[in-house]
Design a protein around this motif. Structure first.
Motif, PDB file in Angstrom:
ATOM      1  N   ALA A 214      20.577  17.705   0.187  1.00 35.37           N
ATOM      2  CA  ALA A 214      21.601  18.063   0.965  1.00 35.37           C
ATOM      3  C   ALA A 214      22.321  17.276   1.414  1.00 35.37           C
ATOM      4  CB  ALA A 214      20.987  18.237   2.772  1.00 35.37           C
ATOM      5  N   PHE A 216      24.141  15.807  -0.591  1.00 34.98           N
ATOM      6  CA  PHE A 216      25.578  16.181  -1.711  1.00 34.98           C
ATOM      7  C   PHE A 216      26.004  17.509  -1.093  1.00 34.98           C
ATOM      8  CE2 PHE A 216      22.258  13.085  -4.104  1.00 34.98           C
ATOM      9  CZ  PHE A 216      23.616  12.731  -4.986  1.00 34.98           C
ATOM     10  N   GLY A 217      25.772  18.074  -0.624  1.00 31.89           N
ATOM     11  CA  GLY A 217      26.422  19.298   0.220  1.00 31.89           C
ATOM     12  C   GLY A 217      28.309  19.125   0.382  1.00 31.89           C
ATOM     13  N   ALA A 220      29.669  19.504  -3.186  1.00 34.48           N
ATOM     14  CA  ALA A 220      29.363  20.415  -3.931  1.00 34.48           C
ATOM     15  C   ALA A 220      30.447  21.473  -2.975  1.00 34.48           C
ATOM     16  CB  ALA A 220      28.142  21.793  -3.495  1.00 34.48           C
ATOM     17  N   ILE A 239      22.048  20.924 -11.294  1.00 36.95           N
ATOM     18  CA  ILE A 239      21.347  19.956 -10.608  1.00 36.95           C
ATOM     19  C   ILE A 239      20.399  19.740 -11.468  1.00 36.95           C
ATOM     20  CG2 ILE A 239      19.784  18.873  -8.516  1.00 36.95           C
ATOM     21  CD1 ILE A 239      22.344  20.673  -7.274  1.00 36.95           C
ATOM     22  N   THR A 306      17.405  23.916  -2.562  1.00 36.68           N
ATOM     23  CA  THR A 306      17.757  22.760  -3.408  1.00 36.68           C
ATOM     24  C   THR A 306      18.888  23.936  -3.626  1.00 36.68           C
ATOM     25  OG1 THR A 306      16.285  21.395  -3.616  1.00 36.68           O
ATOM     26  CG2 THR A 306      19.101  21.186  -4.751  1.00 36.68           C
ATOM     27  N   LEU A 310      23.197  23.668  -1.838  1.00 32.28           N
ATOM     28  CA  LEU A 310      24.482  23.356  -2.964  1.00 32.28           C
ATOM     29  C   LEU A 310      25.105  24.526  -3.267  1.00 32.28           C
ATOM     30  CD1 LEU A 310      22.311  20.223  -3.814  1.00 32.28           C
ATOM     31  CD2 LEU A 310      23.605  20.362  -2.336  1.00 32.28           C
TER      32      LEU A 310
END
Length: 350
Positions: A214, A216-217, A220, A239, A306, A310
């Motif tokens: 999360a 890495f949200g 993105a 991913i 995941t 994302l």
């Protein structure tokens, strides 16, 4: 469910390897050559089982003796007809963009248009001293070389000038592409790489190897917003994460944990990683960690979560780790293809 005006999202699934040194059933480590040949067989098996992508990441170490993944992918291409073949990462910063393009345009020709390439700055930096590059130039090497690669991808004679290699003037680059070559930019957390991917309209591939996916949200979201501001349409987000699938959670943990510990311990001596405890490992394989280790049900649920969090449409499992026996790797591949992926699709559909 999508509304009447929305198109259902297409999800794809793949397998990644760094050519990890696996072992025989009795625990004897394979040679470098054995491991390279095993990677070819894994790619062929993935194709037979319906996996959509098979990717090899460039590395130059004793644990990961895979400096020429495109050559291995060419061998896989000769024995398959459907699966897409690409780099899990090509360290563009320590390579030449022209040669990278030529190798993957050649693979694209051999495979009948099934090649793709993922370009990265190099989170594993052993290639920099190996090929005579200064880590002090880490950012400028990637930025300029990605710019040149983008120019080559236009398909016209290239005129380019920079500081990291000789200039080009009206230079024709061969072989020309007769089928699209998808280009991804691999990102391990650097926002600048996200911006560069959007700037050139390249796809984004998030390498999540520790911590909560999360986190890495924001990257993105940054990518999606940058594409919109630059006038590009939607591009896929993929991913990449490590994992291991076995019949049960306990079996997967028992097989994966000692090999994971051994690899991270060796890498800590070079890259300064902290050596994980068993508690840290169990946290990483939990619902909010980066490792996808467990039974098909456990791994499928985590992958589906995941992808949803994302807003991603592709997941590639880095399926090999340390001295795992080859029969365990083949079982991993089979369970991923025949049980995990169908479960993920069903979860995402509902």
């Amino acid at each position: 469910m999508p509304t009447d005006t929305e198109q259902p999202r297409t999800y794809t699934f793949g397998l990644d390897t760094f050519g990890d040194i696996s072992s025989a059933a009795d625990g004897t480590p394979h040679t470098h050559a054995d491991s390279i040949r095993a990677a070819v067989e894994h790619g062929v098996l993935a194709d037979e089982l319906g996996v959509e992508h098979f990717n090899i990441g460039e590395h130059h170490t004793d644990d990961f003796p895979m400096p020429a993944g495109d050559v291995v992918l060419g061998a896989v291409a000769a024995r398959t007809s459907r699966i897409r073949l690409g780099s899990a990462v090509t360290v563009l910063s320590s390579d030449d963009p022209i040669r990278v393009f030529q190798r993957y345009s050649t693979l694209n020709a051999i495979s009948g248009g099934r090649a793709e390439v993922t370009l990265g700055r190099g989170s594993s930096t052993e290639s920099f001293p190996l090929f005579g590059y200064d880590l002090a130039d880490y950012n400028v090497l990637f930025d300029e070389k990605l710019n040149l690669f983008a120019e080559v991808m236009k398909g016209d004679p290239v005129t380019w000038n920079g500081t990291v290699r000789p200039p080009l003037h009206d230079q024709e680059i061969v072989p020309e592409l007769d089928a699209p070559l998808p280009v991804w930019v691999g990102v391990g957390g650097n926002p600048n790489s996200v911006i560069w991917a959007a700037r050139y309209g390249f796809n984004l591939r998030l390498a999540i190897i520790s911590g909560s996916p999360a986190r890495f949200g924001p990257l993105a979201q940054l990518y999606t917003q940058a594409l919109e501001q630059l006038g590009f349409g939607q591009r896929p987000i993929g991913i990449h994460s490590p994992g291991h699938v076995a019949e049960t959670d306990d079996q997967a943990i028992e097989e994966f944990w000692p090999n994971y510990l051994a690899v991270i311990t060796r890498m800590s001596q070079v890259r300064g990683f902290g050596i994980p405890t068993k508690e840290m490992f169990l946290n990483e394989i939990g619902p909010h960690g980066s490792l996808y280790v467990g039974s098909p049900d456990t791994v499928a649920q985590k992958i589906a979560n995941t992808l949803t969090v994302l807003n991603a449409s592709r997941f590639d499992l880095k399926y090999a780790m340390g001295r795992l026996a080859d029969d365990k790797l083949r079982t991993n591949i089979k369970l991923y293809a025949t049980e995990v992926v169908p479960r993920v699709r069903k979860l995402l559909d509902t």
